[in-house]
Design an enzyme around this catalytic site. Structure first.
Site, PDB file in Angstrom:
ATOM      1  N   SER A 249       7.324  10.659   8.380  1.00  0.00           N
ATOM      2  CA  SER A 249       8.728  10.662   7.955  1.00  0.00           C
ATOM      3  C   SER A 249       9.684  10.655   9.140  1.00  0.00           C
ATOM      4  O   SER A 249      10.790  10.085   9.056  1.00  0.00           O
ATOM      5  CB  SER A 249       9.006  11.880   7.069  1.00  0.00           C
ATOM      6  OG  SER A 249       8.828  13.088   7.779  1.00  0.00           O
TER       7      SER A 249
ATOM      8  N   GLU B 266      11.230   4.070  -8.954  1.00  0.00           N
ATOM      9  CA  GLU B 266      11.777   5.220  -8.221  1.00  0.00           C
ATOM     10  C   GLU B 266      10.917   6.473  -8.382  1.00  0.00           C
ATOM     11  O   GLU B 266      11.425   7.594  -8.348  1.00  0.00           O
ATOM     12  CB  GLU B 266      13.214   5.530  -8.675  1.00  0.00           C
ATOM     13  CG  GLU B 266      14.179   4.383  -8.522  1.00  0.00           C
ATOM     14  CD  GLU B 266      14.372   3.958  -7.072  1.00  0.00           C
ATOM     15  OE1 GLU B 266      15.159   4.596  -6.372  1.00  0.00           O
ATOM     16  OE2 GLU B 266      13.733   2.977  -6.655  1.00  0.00           O
TER      17      GLU B 266
ATOM     18  N   ARG C  89      16.558  -1.197 -45.139  1.00  0.00           N
ATOM     19  CA  ARG C  89      15.220  -1.602 -45.583  1.00  0.00           C
ATOM     20  C   ARG C  89      14.790  -0.799 -46.814  1.00  0.00           C
ATOM     21  O   ARG C  89      14.764   0.440 -46.774  1.00  0.00           O
ATOM     22  CB  ARG C  89      14.222  -1.382 -44.443  1.00  0.00           C
ATOM     23  CG  ARG C  89      12.771  -1.680 -44.781  1.00  0.00           C
ATOM     24  CD  ARG C  89      12.507  -3.150 -44.967  1.00  0.00           C
ATOM     25  NE  ARG C  89      11.079  -3.426 -44.972  1.00  0.00           N
ATOM     26  CZ  ARG C  89      10.551  -4.599 -45.280  1.00  0.00           C
ATOM     27  NH1 ARG C  89      11.350  -5.612 -45.598  1.00  0.00           N
ATOM     28  NH2 ARG C  89       9.242  -4.779 -45.245  1.00  0.00           N
TER      29      ARG C  89
ATOM     30  N   SER D  50       6.182   8.828 -13.585  1.00  0.00           N
ATOM     31  CA  SER D  50       6.265  10.127 -14.257  1.00  0.00           C
ATOM     32  C   SER D  50       5.316  11.137 -13.617  1.00  0.00           C
ATOM     33  O   SER D  50       5.629  12.333 -13.528  1.00  0.00           O
ATOM     34  CB  SER D  50       5.944   9.970 -15.749  1.00  0.00           C
ATOM     35  OG  SER D  50       6.979   9.254 -16.402  1.00  0.00           O
TER      36      SER D  50
ATOM     37  N   GLY E 165       0.793  -1.217   0.000  1.00  0.00           N
ATOM     38  CA  GLY E 165       0.000   0.000   0.000  1.00  0.00           C
ATOM     39  C   GLY E 165       0.824   1.264   0.000  1.00  0.00           C
ATOM     40  O   GLY E 165       0.293   2.361   0.159  1.00  0.00           O
TER      41      GLY E 165
ATOM     42  N   HIS F 169      12.862   8.366 -46.660  1.00  0.00           N
ATOM     43  CA  HIS F 169      11.486   8.846 -46.595  1.00  0.00           C
ATOM     44  C   HIS F 169      11.378   9.850 -45.443  1.00  0.00           C
ATOM     45  O   HIS F 169      11.856   9.601 -44.330  1.00  0.00           O
ATOM     46  CB  HIS F 169      10.520   7.685 -46.375  1.00  0.00           C
ATOM     47  CG  HIS F 169      10.458   6.748 -47.549  1.00  0.00           C
ATOM     48  ND1 HIS F 169       9.694   7.000 -48.657  1.00  0.00           N
ATOM     49  CD2 HIS F 169      11.094   5.570 -47.778  1.00  0.00           C
ATOM     50  CE1 HIS F 169       9.839   6.016 -49.532  1.00  0.00           C
ATOM     51  NE2 HIS F 169      10.683   5.123 -49.018  1.00  0.00           N
TER      52      HIS F 169
END
Length: 385
Positions: free
Chosen positions: A185, A370, A275, A373, A136, A285
């Site tokens: 903390s 870690e 290719r 985003s 959790g 291209h």
């Protein structure tokens, strides 16, 4: 990897370790990558042992304990990029003892450095692990619930950790627990725990999308006794050390992302040159050429950000926001480049015959571990200059 000039001059020692890792990635990592991915939940111990033999698994440890002495984040980023160019999962595995070492170095005494870091040096180096995440509790480390109850001579740990890299394979663990959840903390404390401790057990390997070289398991603590001598720092010091570790690990993982992005870019570029479609190489291209241009531009920008953040951390300055910027940019660059490589190869990119589909799965983890985003954007917003 295509060799380019670094934006900062390197010492002879840095050039040597980069050359070693570049060759190791080419000769030992890339040839094993597909088999490791297919094995799914098997740690590539053979690659680990080869890396330990040449000093890759301990390059980041202090010379005082016998390590390579590259304790600066800048050099760690140089190494991480090279190894993860070979394969992101294997590259991150080989550098994982650095994540264990960070809180030990930040909070530990000289005796603890010698006791816990010296065994990590040499050809027989064991693996280690950092145990923070809980079922959790992800990025909100202040809400850790694994308890550390003070008893005569030490502490008793009770609780559960999840998604712990190297769990079950590691010999030593830095475990973050709380002496009082109400303190948040201020209650988070770090402990050093040995794998054979009574009451310490592990779940089955977790089946993952990518980066399968790093096997993750849950860890269960049932009255695990930890002597007071195995506590890192004082009670409540753990959160500060963990945040410092996050700053470092986010930047180093940013370098891993750049290595993965570079691999995808070079593979797509070389494929596009060979290719033939509509009577000419597809690199001619415009759509493909512009996509490759975007890949190259994003990689260069991400690498500069990562190295800048590393330099700032190495000065001792506060770098939480900058580390998040570097990690966010690099991880999303890796995901974009992996997608772009698959797109460039078309149907072949979707096939397991080619490595780009694996790299797309591997890259996704960099946007999650870690701190996702979304979390990185939150950290950045709270640390705006």
């Amino acid at each position: 990897m295509t060799v380019q000039a670094e934006p900062w001059p390197l010492t002879e020692e840095q050039r040597d370790i980069v050359a070693l890792c570049r060759q190791f990635a080419r000769d030992e990592i890339r040839p094993r990558a597909r088999a490791v991915d297919e094995a799914d939940v098997v740690t590539p111990v053979d690659v680990w042992k080869k890396a330990a033999k040449v000093g890759i698994t301990d390059f980041m440890l202090p010379a005082e304990v016998g390590g390579g002495g590259f304790t600066d984040v800048f050099t760690q980023c140089l190494v991480q990029r090279e190894l993860c160019f070979g394969d992101p999962g294997i590259g991150n595995l080989l550098c994982s003892n650095g994540f264990f070492a960070d809180p030990v170095l930040a909070l530990g005494t000289a005796d603890q450095h010698a006791r816990w870091l010296t065994p990590l040096v040499g050809p027989d180096a064991p693996m280690t692990a950092l145990a923070t995440t809980e079922p959790g509790v992800g990025s909100d480390a202040a809400s850790i619930r694994t308890s550390a109850t003070k008893v005569d001579g030490g502490y008793r740990l009770n609780g559960q950790k999840a998604w712990i890299s190297n769990a079950g394979a590691a010999a030593y663990y830095v475990v973050f627990a709380t002496t009082d959840p109400a303190l948040r903390s201020r209650g988070v404390t770090a402990f050093l725990v040995e794998a054979d401790s009574d009451g310490l057990t592990f779940g089955e390997p977790m089946r993952k999308m990518g980066q399968r070289a790093i096997v993750c398991r849950e860890i269960y603590f049932d009255d695990v006794f930890v002597p007071v001598a195995h506590r890192l720092g004082e009670e409540g010091d753990g959160f500060r050390a963990l945040m410092r570790t996050f700053d470092i690990s986010r930047v180093v993982l940013g370098a891993a992302s750049v290595g993965a992005a570079q691999a995808a870019y070079e593979y797509a570029r070389d494929y596009a040159r060979q290719r033939i479609q509509f009577d000419k190489p597809i690199i001619e291209h415009q759509a493909v050429a512009f996509r490759l241009a975007d890949m190259a531009a994003r990689i260069e920008a991400a690498w500069l950000l990562v190295l800048h953040a590393a330099r700032v951390i190495d000065t001792g300055a506060e770098a939480t926001g900058l580390a998040a910027i570097a990690k966010l940019t690099a991880s999303e660059t890796a995901m974009f480049c992996a997608w772009a490589a698959v797109q460039t190869l078309g149907g072949w990119g979707y096939s397991r015959e080619y490595p780009v589909e694996q790299w797309m799965r591997d890259a996704k983890l960099e946007e999650i571990e870690e701190g996702t985003s979304d979390i990185m954007r939150l950290v950045i917003s709270r640390n705006l200059p």
